[in-house]
Design a protein around this motif. Structure first.
Motif, PDB file in Angstrom:
ATOM      1  N   ARG A  68       0.803  -1.219   0.000  1.00  0.00           N
ATOM      2  CA  ARG A  68       0.000   0.000   0.000  1.00  0.00           C
ATOM      3  C   ARG A  68       0.836   1.269   0.000  1.00  0.00           C
ATOM      4  O   ARG A  68       0.312   2.382  -0.121  1.00  0.00           O
ATOM      5  CB  ARG A  68      -0.919  -0.007   1.222  1.00  0.00           C
ATOM      6  CG  ARG A  68      -1.878  -1.182   1.272  1.00  0.00           C
ATOM      7  CD  ARG A  68      -2.531  -1.328   2.638  1.00  0.00           C
ATOM      8  NE  ARG A  68      -1.561  -1.673   3.682  1.00  0.00           N
ATOM      9  CZ  ARG A  68      -1.889  -1.962   4.948  1.00  0.00           C
ATOM     10  NH1 ARG A  68      -3.165  -1.922   5.310  1.00  0.00           N
ATOM     11  NH2 ARG A  68      -0.960  -2.274   5.821  1.00  0.00           N
ATOM     12  N   ARG A  69       2.136   1.099   0.157  1.00  0.00           N
ATOM     13  CA  ARG A  69       3.019   2.238   0.359  1.00  0.00           C
ATOM     14  C   ARG A  69       2.943   3.245  -0.789  1.00  0.00           C
ATOM     15  O   ARG A  69       2.830   4.454  -0.558  1.00  0.00           O
ATOM     16  CB  ARG A  69       4.450   1.755   0.531  1.00  0.00           C
ATOM     17  CG  ARG A  69       5.467   2.877   0.756  1.00  0.00           C
ATOM     18  CD  ARG A  69       6.878   2.320   0.907  1.00  0.00           C
ATOM     19  NE  ARG A  69       7.835   3.378   1.191  1.00  0.00           N
ATOM     20  CZ  ARG A  69       8.421   4.128   0.257  1.00  0.00           C
ATOM     21  NH1 ARG A  69       8.117   3.941  -1.035  1.00  0.00           N
ATOM     22  NH2 ARG A  69       9.302   5.057   0.602  1.00  0.00           N
ATOM     23  N   ALA A  70       3.037   2.775  -2.027  1.00  0.00           N
ATOM     24  CA  ALA A  70       3.070   3.699  -3.162  1.00  0.00           C
ATOM     25  C   ALA A  70       1.799   4.541  -3.242  1.00  0.00           C
ATOM     26  O   ALA A  70       1.855   5.753  -3.494  1.00  0.00           O
ATOM     27  CB  ALA A  70       3.271   2.920  -4.462  1.00  0.00           C
ATOM     28  N   SER A  71       0.650   3.900  -3.016  1.00  0.00           N
ATOM     29  CA  SER A  71      -0.616   4.637  -3.097  1.00  0.00           C
ATOM     30  C   SER A  71      -0.721   5.675  -1.994  1.00  0.00           C
ATOM     31  O   SER A  71      -1.159   6.815  -2.229  1.00  0.00           O
ATOM     32  CB  SER A  71      -1.790   3.664  -3.001  1.00  0.00           C
ATOM     33  OG  SER A  71      -1.835   2.820  -4.129  1.00  0.00           O
ATOM     34  N   ILE A  72      -0.327   5.302  -0.772  1.00  0.00           N
ATOM     35  CA  ILE A  72      -0.416   6.233   0.352  1.00  0.00           C
ATOM     36  C   ILE A  72       0.592   7.359   0.205  1.00  0.00           C
ATOM     37  O   ILE A  72       0.301   8.524   0.529  1.00  0.00           O
ATOM     38  CB  ILE A  72      -0.235   5.476   1.677  1.00  0.00           C
ATOM     39  CG1 ILE A  72      -1.444   4.560   1.911  1.00  0.00           C
ATOM     40  CG2 ILE A  72      -0.053   6.438   2.846  1.00  0.00           C
ATOM     41  CD1 ILE A  72      -1.330   3.664   3.127  1.00  0.00           C
ATOM     42  N   LYS A  73       1.763   7.044  -0.310  1.00  0.00           N
ATOM     43  CA  LYS A  73       2.767   8.083  -0.518  1.00  0.00           C
ATOM     44  C   LYS A  73       2.274   9.111  -1.530  1.00  0.00           C
ATOM     45  O   LYS A  73       2.293  10.325  -1.261  1.00  0.00           O
ATOM     46  CB  LYS A  73       4.080   7.473  -0.999  1.00  0.00           C
ATOM     47  CG  LYS A  73       5.180   8.503  -1.272  1.00  0.00           C
ATOM     48  CD  LYS A  73       6.449   7.828  -1.772  1.00  0.00           C
ATOM     49  CE  LYS A  73       7.564   8.859  -1.931  1.00  0.00           C
ATOM     50  NZ  LYS A  73       7.216   9.923  -2.910  1.00  0.00           N
ATOM     51  N   ALA A  74       1.842   8.627  -2.702  1.00  0.00           N
ATOM     52  CA  ALA A  74       1.417   9.543  -3.751  1.00  0.00           C
ATOM     53  C   ALA A  74       0.117  10.246  -3.414  1.00  0.00           C
ATOM     54  O   ALA A  74      -0.064  11.431  -3.730  1.00  0.00           O
ATOM     55  CB  ALA A  74       1.266   8.777  -5.070  1.00  0.00           C
ATOM     56  N   GLY A  75      -0.801   9.527  -2.739  1.00  0.00           N
ATOM     57  CA  GLY A  75      -2.123  10.079  -2.499  1.00  0.00           C
ATOM     58  C   GLY A  75      -2.259  10.930  -1.268  1.00  0.00           C
ATOM     59  O   GLY A  75      -3.151  11.790  -1.199  1.00  0.00           O
ATOM     60  N   ILE A  76      -1.378  10.729  -0.255  1.00  0.00           N
ATOM     61  CA  ILE A  76      -1.534  11.457   1.009  1.00  0.00           C
ATOM     62  C   ILE A  76      -0.218  12.054   1.502  1.00  0.00           C
ATOM     63  O   ILE A  76      -0.126  13.260   1.751  1.00  0.00           O
ATOM     64  CB  ILE A  76      -2.132  10.538   2.098  1.00  0.00           C
ATOM     65  CG1 ILE A  76      -3.522  10.063   1.681  1.00  0.00           C
ATOM     66  CG2 ILE A  76      -2.197  11.273   3.441  1.00  0.00           C
ATOM     67  CD1 ILE A  76      -4.153   9.068   2.630  1.00  0.00           C
TER      68      ILE A  76
END
Length: 409
Positions: A151-159
């Protein structure tokens, strides 16, 4: 109809300032576009795209305390350190200005009363190039510590790579942290957003917040001085005005005077800061009542007011409420809206990690007449408590599960 305070979600973000981490803070650029504020001296900007920017270098995770047992679990971003206990000082109930002596004879003509001219603050938007990405937010820490998580990439880019507000709630390191935060942003040429959340009897008359009016004024003095001439935005005391009628008459008077004091100190000691008094949202306080309270709290000397902090109301609904408040004020004060969790506006009164919610538009300027900024004041992914999609979490915890659902995964 005003919501009971137990329906409100609230955050308090304050994490240990580390100069090495602060220096690694990254930012998000804003594309310029026009707005209706011709008095500001520059055109505000608008975000069309948010670039992914790493906020690397976070070496330690902020400790998160448990919510107060004196109130129902509410969303709050908890400080890294235990707040210091200011000396208890009983606030004076006497006026500090004696009335002038009665004239010995009636004047023959009425005195000319000139209106007070409020000096225009420096425009922090024109002095910066985009909003500041906090290098020490909880999402940033989570990303730095979970390199192997899918989930790291999504959370990094999104939040984590988005500009998030930082909360200050009376932690003993507030002043040094605030100074490091705004200086880091200034060096990067970016605009930081700070949330002041330390007024006495915070939480509808509870024991949270500063120990006394005197202690709060001292805290405000130090925080305003910490910002100094650096450009900044301050959201002043979320919930404190919407919850005003929870207090006794004398406590209400004290709270309103503390708002005015904070507004004036920020204006004089932080001349390049725009201050917004929190005004809740339309389902909490009638516009006419809020306008009356804002006037008493010194809105005339502030940039404007903030709406929807930690809530789920639509942007359009908040704009309508802002217009109604301004109509009642008889002025055109500017405002900001928290869009961190209003991408799928809430229908109903479920305030605690409700299902089906989404992040709103990414932080940007403009969007409607009088709307200065759309901000992520509530960091997406921080739990409102052990409820809804946050079952098993504590208020203020960053939950990757909640974050992913807010991102639509």
């Amino acid at each position: 109809m005003r919501l009971p305070y137990t329906r409100r979600s609230r955050v308090v973000v304050a994490v240990v300032a580390a100069c090495a981490i602060a220096a690694a803070g990254t930012t998000v650029a804003l594309a310029r576009r026009g707005d209706s504020d011709h008095s500001a001296g520059a055109k505000p900007t608008a975000v069309n795209e948010i670039a992914d920017q790493a906020a690397a270098g976070a070496s330690t995770k902020p400790s998160v305390g448990r919510p107060s047992t004196t109130q129902p679990a509410r969303s709050s971003t908890v400080p890294v350190r235990k707040p210091s206990s200011p000396a208890s000082v009983k606030p004076s109930t006497k006026t500090t200005v004696k009335p002038s002596a009665k004239p010995t004879k009636k004047p023959t003509t009425k005195p000319v009363v000139k209106p007070v001219v409020v000096p225009q603050q420096g425009n922090p938007l024109s002095q910066t190039d985009g909003l500041y990405v906090d290098p020490q937010s909880q999402p940033v820490y989570w990303v730095s510590e979970h390199s192997g998580d899918a989930r790291r990439a999504s959370i990094k880019a999104g939040i984590a790579d988005r500009p998030l507000a930082r909360w200050f709630n009376g932690d003993g390191a507030d002043v040094s942290d605030a100074k490091a935060y705004v200086v880091g942003a200034s060096r990067a040429g970016k605009l930081p957003v700070l949330v002041f959340y330390h007024i006495p009897q915070r939480g509808c008359g509870g024991g949270e917040g500063a120990s006394s009016a005197s202690a709060y004024r001292s805290w405000i003095d130090s925080m305003a001085a910490a910002i100094g001439k650096n450009p900044a935005v301050v959201i002043l005391e979320p919930d404190a005005l919407p919850q005003l009628d929870c207090l006794s008459s004398s406590a209400q008077t004290t709270r309103l005077s503390l708002f005015s004091y904070a507004v004036d100190q920020l204006r004089s000691s932080a001349p390049n800061t725009w201050t917004y008094l929190d005004a809740g949202h339309d389902d909490w306080t009638p516009a006419g009542t809020m306008a009356k309270w804002l006037k008493a709290a010194g809105i005339a000397n502030a940039r404007g007011f903030s709406l929807n902090v930690s809530n789920f109301q639509s942007t359009a609904r908040n704009v309508s409420y802002a217009n109604a408040v301004n109509a009642a004020l008889g002025s055109s004060k500017h405002f900001v809206i928290d869009t961190s969790r209003n991408g799928n506006p809430l229908n109903g009164d479920d305030w605690c990690n409700p299902t089906g919610q989404r992040v709103g538009v990414t932080p940007r300027t403009g969007g409607a007449t009088g709307l200065d900024l759309q901000l992520w004041v509530k960091p997406p992914g921080e739990s409102d408590g052990d409820c809804g999609i946050g079952a098993g979490s504590e208020a203020g915890d960053f939950s990757p599960a909640i974050a992913m659902k807010l991102l639509g995964h």
